[in-house]
Write a protein that holds these residues in place. Structure first.
Motif, PDB file in Angstrom:
ATOM      1  N   VAL A   1       0.838  -1.195   0.000  1.00  0.00           N
ATOM      2  CA  VAL A   1       0.000   0.000   0.000  1.00  0.00           C
ATOM      3  C   VAL A   1       0.875   1.248   0.000  1.00  0.00           C
ATOM      4  O   VAL A   1       0.618   2.210  -0.702  1.00  0.00           O
ATOM      5  CB  VAL A   1      -0.950  -0.009   1.229  1.00  0.00           C
ATOM      6  N   GLN A   2       1.975   1.171   0.764  1.00  0.00           N
ATOM      7  CA  GLN A   2       2.845   2.334   0.849  1.00  0.00           C
ATOM      8  C   GLN A   2       3.665   2.552  -0.423  1.00  0.00           C
ATOM      9  O   GLN A   2       4.229   3.612  -0.611  1.00  0.00           O
ATOM     10  CB  GLN A   2       3.806   2.165   2.029  1.00  0.00           C
ATOM     11  N   SER A   3       3.722   1.532  -1.289  1.00  0.00           N
ATOM     12  CA  SER A   3       4.561   1.684  -2.470  1.00  0.00           C
ATOM     13  C   SER A   3       3.885   2.539  -3.538  1.00  0.00           C
ATOM     14  O   SER A   3       4.102   2.357  -4.718  1.00  0.00           O
ATOM     15  CB  SER A   3       4.951   0.323  -3.031  1.00  0.00           C
ATOM     16  N   SER A   4       3.043   3.398  -3.114  1.00  0.00           N
ATOM     17  CA  SER A   4       2.582   4.522  -3.916  1.00  0.00           C
ATOM     18  C   SER A   4       1.645   4.179  -5.049  1.00  0.00           C
ATOM     19  O   SER A   4       1.990   4.205  -6.218  1.00  0.00           O
ATOM     20  CB  SER A   4       3.767   5.291  -4.467  1.00  0.00           C
ATOM     21  N   ASP A   5       0.487   3.802  -4.678  1.00  0.00           N
ATOM     22  CA  ASP A   5      -0.595   3.692  -5.638  1.00  0.00           C
ATOM     23  C   ASP A   5      -1.324   5.031  -5.546  1.00  0.00           C
ATOM     24  O   ASP A   5      -2.074   5.270  -4.608  1.00  0.00           O
ATOM     25  CB  ASP A   5      -1.501   2.515  -5.235  1.00  0.00           C
ATOM     26  N   TRP A   6      -1.055   5.901  -6.497  1.00  0.00           N
ATOM     27  CA  TRP A   6      -1.588   7.267  -6.416  1.00  0.00           C
ATOM     28  C   TRP A   6      -2.954   7.351  -7.083  1.00  0.00           C
ATOM     29  O   TRP A   6      -3.119   6.922  -8.208  1.00  0.00           O
ATOM     30  CB  TRP A   6      -0.622   8.247  -7.083  1.00  0.00           C
ATOM     31  N   LYS A   7      -3.879   7.933  -6.344  1.00  0.00           N
ATOM     32  CA  LYS A   7      -5.236   8.075  -6.901  1.00  0.00           C
ATOM     33  C   LYS A   7      -5.470   9.513  -7.330  1.00  0.00           C
ATOM     34  O   LYS A   7      -5.097  10.451  -6.621  1.00  0.00           O
ATOM     35  CB  LYS A   7      -6.274   7.682  -5.848  1.00  0.00           C
ATOM     36  N   LEU A   8      -6.099   9.643  -8.464  1.00  0.00           N
ATOM     37  CA  LEU A   8      -6.357  10.979  -9.015  1.00  0.00           C
ATOM     38  C   LEU A   8      -7.393  11.720  -8.181  1.00  0.00           C
ATOM     39  O   LEU A   8      -8.440  11.154  -7.838  1.00  0.00           O
ATOM     40  CB  LEU A   8      -6.855  10.850 -10.458  1.00  0.00           C
ATOM     41  N   ASN A   9      -7.100  12.972  -7.884  1.00  0.00           N
ATOM     42  CA  ASN A   9      -8.107  13.834  -7.273  1.00  0.00           C
ATOM     43  C   ASN A   9      -8.950  14.413  -8.415  1.00  0.00           C
ATOM     44  O   ASN A   9      -8.510  15.292  -9.157  1.00  0.00           O
ATOM     45  CB  ASN A   9      -7.414  14.962  -6.485  1.00  0.00           C
ATOM     46  N   GLU A  10     -10.154  13.873  -8.549  1.00  0.00           N
ATOM     47  CA  GLU A  10     -10.961  14.197  -9.739  1.00  0.00           C
ATOM     48  C   GLU A  10     -11.438  15.641  -9.805  1.00  0.00           C
ATOM     49  O   GLU A  10     -11.914  16.099 -10.842  1.00  0.00           O
ATOM     50  CB  GLU A  10     -12.150  13.229  -9.837  1.00  0.00           C
ATOM     51  N   GLN A  11     -11.293  16.341  -8.684  1.00  0.00           N
ATOM     52  CA  GLN A  11     -11.690  17.760  -8.685  1.00  0.00           C
ATOM     53  C   GLN A  11     -10.508  18.670  -9.026  1.00  0.00           C
ATOM     54  O   GLN A  11     -10.664  19.882  -9.134  1.00  0.00           O
ATOM     55  CB  GLN A  11     -12.237  18.162  -7.312  1.00  0.00           C
ATOM     56  N   SER A  12      -9.344  18.093  -9.116  1.00  0.00           N
ATOM     57  CA  SER A  12      -8.159  18.937  -9.249  1.00  0.00           C
ATOM     58  C   SER A  12      -7.168  18.399 -10.282  1.00  0.00           C
ATOM     59  O   SER A  12      -6.123  17.869  -9.938  1.00  0.00           O
ATOM     60  CB  SER A  12      -7.494  19.061  -7.876  1.00  0.00           C
ATOM     61  N   TYR A  13      -7.558  18.505 -11.514  1.00  0.00           N
ATOM     62  CA  TYR A  13      -6.623  18.151 -12.598  1.00  0.00           C
ATOM     63  C   TYR A  13      -6.963  18.987 -13.810  1.00  0.00           C
ATOM     64  O   TYR A  13      -8.060  19.565 -13.910  1.00  0.00           O
ATOM     65  CB  TYR A  13      -6.700  16.658 -12.934  1.00  0.00           C
ATOM     66  N   SER A  14      -6.012  19.081 -14.711  1.00  0.00           N
ATOM     67  CA  SER A  14      -6.320  19.765 -15.964  1.00  0.00           C
ATOM     68  C   SER A  14      -5.593  19.066 -17.109  1.00  0.00           C
ATOM     69  O   SER A  14      -4.447  18.621 -16.953  1.00  0.00           O
ATOM     70  CB  SER A  14      -5.910  21.239 -15.903  1.00  0.00           C
ATOM     71  N   VAL A  15      -6.302  18.926 -18.199  1.00  0.00           N
ATOM     72  CA  VAL A  15      -5.703  18.408 -19.431  1.00  0.00           C
ATOM     73  C   VAL A  15      -5.967  19.466 -20.492  1.00  0.00           C
ATOM     74  O   VAL A  15      -7.112  19.675 -20.896  1.00  0.00           O
ATOM     75  CB  VAL A  15      -6.319  17.060 -19.856  1.00  0.00           C
ATOM     76  N   THR A  16      -4.927  20.164 -20.891  1.00  0.00           N
ATOM     77  CA  THR A  16      -5.094  21.219 -21.886  1.00  0.00           C
ATOM     78  C   THR A  16      -4.249  20.892 -23.106  1.00  0.00           C
ATOM     79  O   THR A  16      -3.246  20.174 -23.004  1.00  0.00           O
ATOM     80  CB  THR A  16      -4.653  22.584 -21.325  1.00  0.00           C
ATOM     81  N   PHE A  17      -4.661  21.414 -24.240  1.00  0.00           N
ATOM     82  CA  PHE A  17      -3.861  21.197 -25.449  1.00  0.00           C
ATOM     83  C   PHE A  17      -3.748  22.491 -26.234  1.00  0.00           C
ATOM     84  O   PHE A  17      -4.600  23.375 -26.142  1.00  0.00           O
ATOM     85  CB  PHE A  17      -4.454  20.078 -26.327  1.00  0.00           C
ATOM     86  N   LYS A  18      -2.660  22.578 -26.971  1.00  0.00           N
ATOM     87  CA  LYS A  18      -2.447  23.776 -27.782  1.00  0.00           C
ATOM     88  C   LYS A  18      -1.614  23.409 -29.000  1.00  0.00           C
ATOM     89  O   LYS A  18      -0.650  22.649 -28.910  1.00  0.00           O
ATOM     90  CB  LYS A  18      -1.727  24.847 -26.963  1.00  0.00           C
ATOM     91  N   GLY A  19      -2.018  23.944 -30.138  1.00  0.00           N
ATOM     92  CA  GLY A  19      -1.275  23.744 -31.371  1.00  0.00           C
ATOM     93  C   GLY A  19      -1.738  24.775 -32.375  1.00  0.00           C
ATOM     94  O   GLY A  19      -2.930  24.858 -32.658  1.00  0.00           O
ATOM     95  N   GLY A  20      -0.827  25.586 -32.873  1.00  0.00           N
ATOM     96  CA  GLY A  20      -1.237  26.681 -33.760  1.00  0.00           C
ATOM     97  C   GLY A  20      -2.210  27.589 -33.041  1.00  0.00           C
ATOM     98  O   GLY A  20      -1.992  27.955 -31.889  1.00  0.00           O
ATOM     99  N   ASP A  21      -3.316  27.916 -33.695  1.00  0.00           N
ATOM    100  CA  ASP A  21      -4.309  28.748 -33.023  1.00  0.00           C
ATOM    101  C   ASP A  21      -5.429  27.911 -32.404  1.00  0.00           C
ATOM    102  O   ASP A  21      -6.474  28.434 -32.018  1.00  0.00           O
ATOM    103  CB  ASP A  21      -4.882  29.804 -33.975  1.00  0.00           C
ATOM    104  N   LEU A  22      -5.189  26.607 -32.323  1.00  0.00           N
ATOM    105  CA  LEU A  22      -6.177  25.715 -31.709  1.00  0.00           C
ATOM    106  C   LEU A  22      -5.763  25.401 -30.277  1.00  0.00           C
ATOM    107  O   LEU A  22      -4.627  25.010 -30.025  1.00  0.00           O
ATOM    108  CB  LEU A  22      -6.267  24.412 -32.516  1.00  0.00           C
ATOM    109  N   GLU A  23      -6.667  25.616 -29.362  1.00  0.00           N
ATOM    110  CA  GLU A  23      -6.393  25.248 -27.971  1.00  0.00           C
ATOM    111  C   GLU A  23      -7.682  24.811 -27.305  1.00  0.00           C
ATOM    112  O   GLU A  23      -8.778  25.126 -27.778  1.00  0.00           O
ATOM    113  CB  GLU A  23      -5.758  26.409 -27.207  1.00  0.00           C
ATOM    114  N   GLY A  24      -7.523  24.078 -26.218  1.00  0.00           N
ATOM    115  CA  GLY A  24      -8.727  23.610 -25.537  1.00  0.00           C
ATOM    116  C   GLY A  24      -8.404  22.730 -24.361  1.00  0.00           C
ATOM    117  O   GLY A  24      -7.259  22.651 -23.912  1.00  0.00           O
TER     118      GLY A  24
END
Lengths: 129, 176
Positions: free
Chosen positions: B22-45
């Motif tokens: 358990v201590q060997s770091s099974d990290w769980k995502l905090n679903e309220q605190s993440y961001s996935v952003t993308f950018k390329g040319g004039d496209l972003e989102g």
């Protein structure tokens, strides 16, 4: 007298357009449970209505001085066409990323682009010079 | 008596080893605190719907296993028409391929940052890709921050106006 009538024309039509815009916004955002206030709020609707009607009234005033009342018909055509063209800006508008459902934004903003010209033309017969 | 002692000893070993796992770091995502952003040319989102499975220990990064997926249907460019086009058959084809996934195969440490080498699957095409990332350890919490550079043509995206290179930034707050 001419200027007074045109100013009154602009004022009444701006008030009507703003009322229509605010009511439409409330109905739309309630129906779809939307949160577009950061880009389109009541103050913005009132300001945009006032600006558009003031602009149209200025056109009327200049047109009247230049060609008389017969220019109004052509100006109405121009105003209507400009309203149509302005919806391109709405379609290309990019909302902030934190706002969900951007596909519903044109449904809110596009009809509002017609409210100022609509109210301006509707009350126009009451302000014949 | 001996049997009981043996059983207790075995239980203690098992319990401790389980605790170590358990201590060997099974990290769980905090679903309220993440961001996935993308950018390329004039496209972003942005994307939402991030799912992760992270086994990561700073002391033994080479044993790390990281996988992440995002829901293509959650793409938001800030413009409804662009969203529709992005999900279309000649772009991300969200109907047929609703997820973009990354699965690591190895993780290397270099200085204070890490690189996960793995496979990115997008639009049904799987390609090897490296994901450079940093990890900020705050005890039972942590922040993974990584960047993927994706060549859209390699994944069969031929739609006009889609930039060839798109950078995807992921910042994920996690807890143990």
């Amino acid at each position: 007298m001419t200027a007074k009538r045109i100013v009154l024309h602009a004022l009444i039509s701006a008030v009507l357009a703003a009322i229509a815009g605010v009511i439409y916004k409330q109905v739309y955002i309630t129906a779809f449970d939307l949160h577009f206030d950061s880009v389109l709020n009541t103050g913005g609707i009132i300001g945009a209505s006032a600006f558009a009607c003031a602009l149209m009234a200025t056109g009327y005033f200049i047109g009247y001085k230049w060609r008389g009342e017969k220019i109004f018909g052509w100006l109405n055509v121009v105003y209507s066409l400009l309203s149509f063209v302005s919806i391109l800006g709405v379609l290309a508008f990019q909302l902030p990323m934190e706002i969900d459902s951007p596909e519903l934004f044109p449904g809110l903003a596009i009809p509002m682009h017609f409210f100022p010209v609509l109210s301006f033309l509707v009350v126009s017969p009451f302000f014949k010079l | 008596m001996k049997t009981i002692k043996l059983a207790l000893g075995a239980f203690a070993v098992l319990a401790l080893s389980a605790f170590t796992v358990v201590q060997s770091s099974d990290w769980k995502l905090n679903e309220q605190s993440y961001s996935v952003t993308f950018k390329g040319g004039d496209l972003e989102g942005t994307f939402k719907g991030l799912k992760t499975a992270i086994l990561f220990d700073e002391a033994v990064p080479e044993k790390a296993k990281i996988s992440a997926s995002i829901n293509v249907n959650t793409i938001n460019t800030g413009n409804g028409m662009k969203n529709k086009h992005a999900k279309g058959a000649d772009a991300l084809n969200a109907k047929q391929f609703p997820e973009i996934t990354f699965v690591s195969e190895s993780v290397n440490k270099k200085g204070t940052s890490y690189t996960a080498l793995g496979k990115l699957t997008m639009r049904g095409v799987t390609k090897a890709l490296s994901l450079p990332f940093t990890f900020t350890n705050k005890g039972v919490e942590g922040i993974f921050s990584g960047k993927l550079t994706v060549n859209t043509k390699e994944y069969g995206i031929t739609k006009m106006h889609v930039p060839e290179i798109i950078e995807i930034n992921i910042v994920a707050s996690v807890t143990k």
